[in-house]
Write a protein that holds these residues in place. Structure first.
Motif, PDB file in Angstrom:
ATOM      1  N   UNK A 159      42.328  20.574  49.447  1.00 51.32           N
ATOM      2  CA  UNK A 159      42.739  21.922  49.046  1.00 51.32           C
ATOM      3  C   UNK A 159      41.553  22.837  48.753  1.00 51.32           C
ATOM      4  N   UNK A 160      40.388  22.257  48.481  1.00 54.46           N
ATOM      5  CA  UNK A 160      39.213  23.036  48.084  1.00 54.46           C
ATOM      6  C   UNK A 160      38.042  22.747  49.019  1.00 54.46           C
ATOM      7  N   UNK A 161      38.252  22.951  50.311  1.00 46.07           N
ATOM      8  CA  UNK A 161      37.180  22.761  51.287  1.00 46.07           C
ATOM      9  C   UNK A 161      36.154  23.886  51.141  1.00 46.07           C
ATOM     10  N   UNK A 162      34.980  23.674  51.723  1.00 40.91           N
ATOM     11  CA  UNK A 162      33.959  24.722  51.680  1.00 40.91           C
ATOM     12  C   UNK A 162      34.463  26.013  52.316  1.00 40.91           C
ATOM     13  N   UNK A 163      35.212  25.887  53.415  1.00 43.71           N
ATOM     14  CA  UNK A 163      35.714  27.079  54.091  1.00 43.71           C
ATOM     15  C   UNK A 163      36.696  27.843  53.223  1.00 43.71           C
ATOM     16  N   UNK A 164      37.569  27.138  52.518  1.00 45.14           N
ATOM     17  CA  UNK A 164      38.512  27.807  51.626  1.00 45.14           C
ATOM     18  C   UNK A 164      37.772  28.497  50.493  1.00 45.14           C
ATOM     19  N   UNK A 165      36.756  27.826  49.935  1.00 45.45           N
ATOM     20  CA  UNK A 165      35.981  28.428  48.847  1.00 45.45           C
ATOM     21  C   UNK A 165      35.255  29.670  49.335  1.00 45.45           C
ATOM     22  N   UNK A 166      34.655  29.605  50.522  1.00 43.16           N
ATOM     23  CA  UNK A 166      33.967  30.780  51.069  1.00 43.16           C
ATOM     24  C   UNK A 166      34.956  31.909  51.353  1.00 43.16           C
ATOM     25  N   UNK A 167      36.144  31.550  51.829  1.00 42.21           N
ATOM     26  CA  UNK A 167      37.164  32.566  52.068  1.00 42.21           C
ATOM     27  C   UNK A 167      37.586  33.261  50.786  1.00 42.21           C
ATOM     28  N   UNK A 168      37.721  32.490  49.702  1.00 46.25           N
ATOM     29  CA  UNK A 168      38.077  33.072  48.407  1.00 46.25           C
ATOM     30  C   UNK A 168      36.956  33.971  47.888  1.00 46.25           C
ATOM     31  N   UNK A 169      35.708  33.544  48.099  1.00 46.77           N
ATOM     32  CA  UNK A 169      34.556  34.372  47.702  1.00 46.77           C
ATOM     33  C   UNK A 169      34.552  35.682  48.485  1.00 46.77           C
ATOM     34  N   UNK A 170      34.832  35.586  49.781  1.00 43.48           N
ATOM     35  CA  UNK A 170      34.857  36.776  50.637  1.00 43.48           C
ATOM     36  C   UNK A 170      35.910  37.763  50.155  1.00 43.48           C
ATOM     37  N   UNK A 171      37.113  37.266  49.876  1.00 39.21           N
ATOM     38  CA  UNK A 171      38.195  38.131  49.426  1.00 39.21           C
ATOM     39  C   UNK A 171      37.819  38.816  48.115  1.00 39.21           C
ATOM     40  N   UNK A 172      37.258  38.050  47.178  1.00 37.99           N
ATOM     41  CA  UNK A 172      36.870  38.631  45.886  1.00 37.99           C
ATOM     42  C   UNK A 172      35.819  39.715  46.055  1.00 37.99           C
ATOM     43  N   UNK A 173      34.846  39.481  46.923  1.00 39.96           N
ATOM     44  CA  UNK A 173      33.744  40.425  47.079  1.00 39.96           C
ATOM     45  C   UNK A 173      34.157  41.685  47.815  1.00 39.96           C
ATOM     46  N   UNK A 174      35.020  41.552  48.831  1.00 39.42           N
ATOM     47  CA  UNK A 174      35.332  42.700  49.678  1.00 39.42           C
ATOM     48  C   UNK A 174      36.538  43.510  49.242  1.00 39.42           C
ATOM     49  N   UNK A 175      37.384  42.959  48.389  1.00 36.24           N
ATOM     50  CA  UNK A 175      38.576  43.695  47.954  1.00 36.24           C
ATOM     51  C   UNK A 175      38.383  44.318  46.585  1.00 36.24           C
ATOM     52  N   UNK A 176      37.148  44.615  46.227  1.00 32.95           N
ATOM     53  CA  UNK A 176      36.907  45.214  44.924  1.00 32.95           C
ATOM     54  C   UNK A 176      37.391  46.650  44.891  1.00 32.95           C
TER      55      UNK A 176
END
Length: 302
Positions: free
Chosen positions: A285-302
């Motif tokens: 459930x917490x693969x590197x790709x999922x973590x990077x995707x969550x980071x991307x969403x947090x950074x770009x949807x500010x």
């Protein structure tokens, strides 16, 4: 000359084939679609889109009703201006309308449509929503970063104070609020700030700022290729090439943040620390790709 005639003939045949295909699709679906103004081959109703768009849609709604359909090239669009119909879309038919169009941004920057904002509705999307609700946006998790928000607001007030130390001064607040938000989010995510003073790694901060500026620029760019297949195949405007390069740089940057935290054995209290700790017990459930995707969403949807 023969080559030119050959390519011109092939191009004409291709355009005719696409136009005929769109025509057949329109004829097949016409009985099930809301009313629609007359369209043109290939481009559909794209020629009707004039700024300001809200006035264009208002004018069309007066003629075709509160619910009408348009074709943006090969994409079907239904426009709704009735409050009761909009409410029904978000309640009774919310799952039916949950998916977003599959644009190039989601393919390249959204890890092939696997992030929270680009993934289709299903088990994977529900898992991402669960992780976001419990591990990132929960009240308890956000309260843990209250000190970060207070500290960054103090930085902002100090900058505003310095600007007006000699008297009244005009200040461009839009960029300041954007940079404030980026600093808050990235301190929560990775424990680092990339704007204003006290930036520890100047080169890393420069890379982050460049990546974010390009994401904002390219994600909001008008791409006719998304609606007209021929333009996408020839990469009209070079957007596809730019997105591929940006996606690669972004992935390398995010992976470096994960590797840095992992090498420190998750000593901090950032979101990356927490997600990596969850990765040890629930790796699927917490693969590197999922973590990077969550980071991307947090950074770009500010």
């Amino acid at each position: 000359m023969e080559d030119i005639l050959l390519y011109s003939s092939l191009s004409s045949l291709l355009l005719l084939f696409i136009a005929f295909k769109i025509f057949l699709q329109t004829r097949t679906q016409h009985k099930r679609l809301p009313p629609s103004p007359p369209s043109l081959p290939i481009i559909g109703h794209l020629h009707l889109l004039k700024k300001p768009l809200h006035r264009t849609f208002h004018h069309l709604s007066q003629k075709y009703g509160h619910v009408f359909s348009l074709r943006f090239g090969s994409k079907l669009v239904v426009t709704i201006s009735s409050p009761s119909a909009v409410e029904e879309c978000f309640t009774k038919n919310d799952i039916v309308l949950a998916n977003r169009p599959r644009f190039s941004v989601g393919r390249h920057l959204g890890y092939n449509y696997t992030t929270l904002v680009s993934a289709p509705y299903g088990d994977h999307w529900r898992n991402l929503r669960r992780i976001s609700a419990l591990e990132i946006f929960s009240t308890n998790r956000l309260n843990m970063f209250l000190g970060i928000r207070r500290d960054e607001i103090k930085h902002l007030l100090r900058r505003l104070s310095n600007n007006s130390i000699q008297g009244f001064a005009k200040v461009e607040l839009k960029s300041m609020f954007s940079e404030l938000t980026f600093n808050i989010i990235m301190r929560m995510v990775g424990g680092k700030r990339y704007y204003w003073e006290d930036v520890k790694d100047v080169e890393e901060a420069r890379q982050f700022r460049e990546i974010m500026n390009e994401i904002v620029k390219l994600a909001g760019a008008s791409n006719p290729g998304e609606f007209v297949a021929v333009l996408r195949w020839i990469d009209h405007g070079g957007l596809e090439k730019k997105l591929k390069g940006l996606a690669k740089r972004t992935d390398v940057f995010l992976q470096s943040l994960i590797d840095e935290v992992r090498n420190k054995e998750e000593e901090g209290n950032t979101m990356i620390d927490h997600l990596l700790s969850m990765q040890k017990s629930q790796s699927e459930y917490y693969t590197n790709q999922i973590i990077k995707g969550l980071m991307m969403v947090n950074a770009t949807l500010h």
